[in-house]
Structure formats: C-alpha cells, structure tokens
Design a protein around this motif. Structure first.
Motif, PDB file in Angstrom:
ATOM      1  N   SER A 161       3.979   6.815   0.293  1.00 17.63           N
ATOM      2  CA  SER A 161       2.829   7.428  -0.390  1.00 17.63           C
ATOM      3  C   SER A 161       2.340   6.566  -1.559  1.00 17.63           C
ATOM      4  O   SER A 161       1.158   6.594  -1.906  1.00 17.63           O
TER       5      SER A 161
ATOM      6  N   PHE B 149      -0.645   4.335  -1.110  1.00 21.53           N
ATOM      7  CA  PHE B 149      -1.986   4.907  -1.158  1.00 21.53           C
ATOM      8  C   PHE B 149      -2.552   4.940  -2.575  1.00 21.53           C
ATOM      9  O   PHE B 149      -3.743   5.206  -2.751  1.00 21.53           O
ATOM     10  N   GLN B 150      -1.701   4.694  -3.570  1.00 25.54           N
ATOM     11  CA  GLN B 150      -2.179   4.684  -4.953  1.00 25.54           C
ATOM     12  C   GLN B 150      -3.209   3.587  -5.203  1.00 25.54           C
ATOM     13  O   GLN B 150      -4.010   3.674  -6.131  1.00 25.54           O
TER      14      GLN B 150
ATOM     15  N   VAL C 214      -2.150  11.918  -3.733  1.00 28.49           N
ATOM     16  CA  VAL C 214      -1.031  11.049  -3.355  1.00 28.49           C
ATOM     17  C   VAL C 214       0.208  11.896  -3.035  1.00 28.49           C
ATOM     18  O   VAL C 214       0.909  11.648  -2.045  1.00 28.49           O
ATOM     19  N   ILE C 215       0.463  12.903  -3.856  1.00 25.67           N
ATOM     20  CA  ILE C 215       1.607  13.793  -3.611  1.00 25.67           C
ATOM     21  C   ILE C 215       1.411  14.560  -2.311  1.00 25.67           C
ATOM     22  O   ILE C 215       2.355  14.762  -1.539  1.00 25.67           O
TER      23      ILE C 215
ATOM     24  N   LEU D  15       3.237  13.136   5.133  1.00 30.06           N
ATOM     25  CA  LEU D  15       4.100  12.148   5.778  1.00 30.06           C
ATOM     26  C   LEU D  15       5.471  12.742   6.083  1.00 30.06           C
ATOM     27  O   LEU D  15       6.031  12.513   7.162  1.00 30.06           O
ATOM     28  N   ARG D  16       5.998  13.519   5.142  1.00 31.04           N
ATOM     29  CA  ARG D  16       7.314  14.132   5.336  1.00 31.04           C
ATOM     30  C   ARG D  16       7.279  15.109   6.515  1.00 31.04           C
ATOM     31  O   ARG D  16       8.211  15.146   7.333  1.00 31.04           O
TER      32      ARG D  16
ATOM     33  N   PRO E  65       9.161   8.717   2.702  1.00 34.06           N
ATOM     34  CA  PRO E  65       7.797   9.231   2.464  1.00 34.06           C
ATOM     35  C   PRO E  65       7.317   8.984   1.032  1.00 34.06           C
ATOM     36  O   PRO E  65       6.126   8.749   0.816  1.00 34.06           O
ATOM     37  N   PHE E  66       8.252   9.031   0.069  1.00 37.60           N
ATOM     38  CA  PHE E  66       7.875   8.797  -1.332  1.00 37.60           C
ATOM     39  C   PHE E  66       7.324   7.391  -1.514  1.00 37.60           C
ATOM     40  O   PHE E  66       6.243   7.198  -2.078  1.00 37.60           O
TER      41      PHE E  66
ATOM     42  N   ILE F 211      -0.317  13.523   0.273  1.00 31.59           N
ATOM     43  CA  ILE F 211      -0.094  12.549   1.350  1.00 31.59           C
ATOM     44  C   ILE F 211       1.403  12.389   1.611  1.00 31.59           C
ATOM     45  O   ILE F 211       1.850  12.318   2.763  1.00 31.59           O
ATOM     46  N   GLU F 212       2.179  12.339   0.529  1.00 33.56           N
ATOM     47  CA  GLU F 212       3.637  12.254   0.661  1.00 33.56           C
ATOM     48  C   GLU F 212       4.185  13.439   1.450  1.00 33.56           C
ATOM     49  O   GLU F 212       5.033  13.279   2.337  1.00 33.56           O
TER      50      GLU F 212
END
Length: 306
Positions: free
Chosen positions: A122, A125-126, A135-136, A142-143, A118-119, A138-139
C-alpha cells in the motif's frame, strides 16, 4: 435453530468434534474402517475466570484451536504414512517440538502474508495518492484480496478438496442436530453445509475488523504504524471471536445479515460430502455428544411453545 455447543474441524480423511473439554477424531482408514479416538483437552489456561474474560477468551480459544487442530491433523495423517514415516513419528517429544515449530512458523507466515505484505504494498500507492485514508483503504482491499486468493488457490488442490468435503460433513452434522433432526445419513445430507460458527467466518471477520481498526492508526513513522498493526492482532481476534460467538447463539436479523458474507465464503471452504464422509462425521459427534437427548429437548421445547 438451537445452540449445541459442539464445534469441529475437518482433518485428513476425517472429522474432529469437540464438546467442552472432550474431543474425538474419527478417521476413515485406507481399508475403509472408521477409527475413533476420544480424548480430553483442558487447554492452555486453567483459570476459569481468565478463560471467560470477554475478548481475552477469544485469544485463548484461537491459540487452543490451533494447537488442538494441529494435533488432530497429525493423528489423522498417521494412517496414511508409510512405515518409515510412522517410525519417525513415534518419538513423542520430537513430535511435540515439531508441532510447536510448525505452529510458530504458521503464525509468522500468516502475519507476513496478511499483515506485513499488504502494508508495504500500500505504501507504493503513496506516490500517486495524497489521502492517507485512501492508502489505508487500499491496504485493506489488498488484504481482503490476498485472503480470497489464498482460499481460491488451495481449493483447487485435490487433497484439499477432500478436506473441504469433510468440512462440509462436519457442518452438516452440527446443523442436523441443531435443527432438531435425528443424526442419520439421510438427515445430514439434507442439512446445510454452512454454519455461522465456522472458522472461515471467523477469519473473514478478522480481515474486516482489521481493515476498520487500521483506519484509526495514523502515525508518521512507518515502523510504528506496522508495529501498531501487529499489536492490535490479538484484540481483533478477541472482537471477532465475540461476534462469531454471538452469531452462533442469535437469530437476530441484523446479526444474521452481518454473518451472511462469512457464510458465502464457506461455499469455497466446504464441499458436499459423500455418504462415507457423513458416516465419519456422525461417528465423531456420537463420541462426544448425546445428540438424542439434545434433539429430544428441542422437541419438548417446541411442544411447550405450541
């Protein structure tokens, strides 16, 4: 609901129940006989002061649960192997080595799937999002989606469905006695298959707390960001354990509300057991816990409160 202190785990065609240092694995063999093995498990840390340290005890408990759980799964699987496989498993030293390798591999795989993947996803997306906070977030989403997808995927496997039915039997047995009812098949059938101290709830809380914690990790280096995410895993596990521990002992409305998402998740990881599965769960409980005395104490307390 009274706190009994017992916990358990579903295994292949069976249930493991643990009370203090005693645990028992009850398995329904292919010939339908129920076999129960009771043992003692002292854990990986003998120092009581260290074992009871807040947050640290959660990490210790998590590791011990993995070790004991893998051992119980191996024991239950042995009744469904052919003769060649049984002969292969008789070497205890080799079995322990294989178990250690399996646990290490499982941990590495879990970290790779739920933390590393996931990291890096993400980071893609930057290119389109300027906000680091987004962004965090989104991470974290995703997780959470990976966690949900994993549970949904394995819940469709036929063998796992039966394990989830035994998982339901485990919960229903514990709920039965903690609500002051006699541990009979009929009473267990009426009990809930969701429980606040479940491992599913623990993992869900881990995911949520990880999402919150990563919001505070803001450094320029990607490698350092990933390293810090991995470094907080033990702390997150410790905090999650403390919440689950509190939830299992409290009927506070706020605690109950925060526990609800984890209980919803258990609708996926537990299924309604049949009567034979319930009988296995009861056999496991009775091997390590005096439920009659426990239920009696609940009723006496209720009478005193009247």
């Amino acid at each position: 609901m009274a706190y009994s202190g017992i916990g358990g785990q579903a295994v292949i065609e069976g249930v493991m129940m643990k009370n203090a240092e005693s645990y028992a694995v009850a398995v329904r063999k292919p010939d339908h006989e129920i076999i129960v093995e009771k043992k003692e498990y002292g854990g990986i840390c003998k120092n009581e002061r260290v074992r009871n340290l807040i947050f640290v005890r959660g990490i210790i408990n998590f590791v011990e649960s993995m070790i004991l759980g893998m051992s119980c799964l191996t024991f239950s699987a042995s009744f469904f192997e052919d003769e060649e496989e049984k002969e292969h498993e008789r070497n205890q030293k080799k079995e322990k080595a294989e178990m250690g390798i399996t646990i290490c591999f499982s941990l590495v795989l879990a970290v790779a799937i739920f933390m590393v993947f996931p990291f890096y996803m993400s980071l893609l997306f930057q290119r389109f999002v300027n906000s680091e906070t987004v962004v965090i977030l989104i991470e974290g989403i995703l997780r959470l989606l990976i966690f949900l997808a994993y549970i949904l995927l394995i819940s469709r496997m036929e063998d796992i469905k039966r394990v989830f039915m035994y998982h339901g039997a485990e919960h229903k047995c514990i709920n039965c006695i903690e609500h002051g009812m006699e541990l009979t098949v009929e009473n267990v059938k009426k009990s809930s298959r969701e429980h606040k101290r479940c491992g599913t709830s623990f993992l869900f809380v881990v995911v949520i707390i990880t999402i919150i914690a990563t919001m505070f990790i803001r450094v320029d280096s990607r490698i350092l960001r990933l390293a810090l995410r991995l470094a907080i895993v033990p702390l997150v596990a410790g905090i999650s354990y403390e919440f689950i521990r509190l939830a299992g002992r409290s009927e506070n409305p706020l605690v109950n509300a925060l526990s609800r998402p984890g209980l919803w998740m258990q609708k996926l990881t537990t299924k309604e057991p049949d009567e034979e599965m319930i009988e296995v769960g009861i056999a496991s409980v009775e091997a390590v816990f005096d439920w009659k005395e426990f239920v009696k104490s609940i009723r006496e307390k209720e009478n005193d409160d009247i």
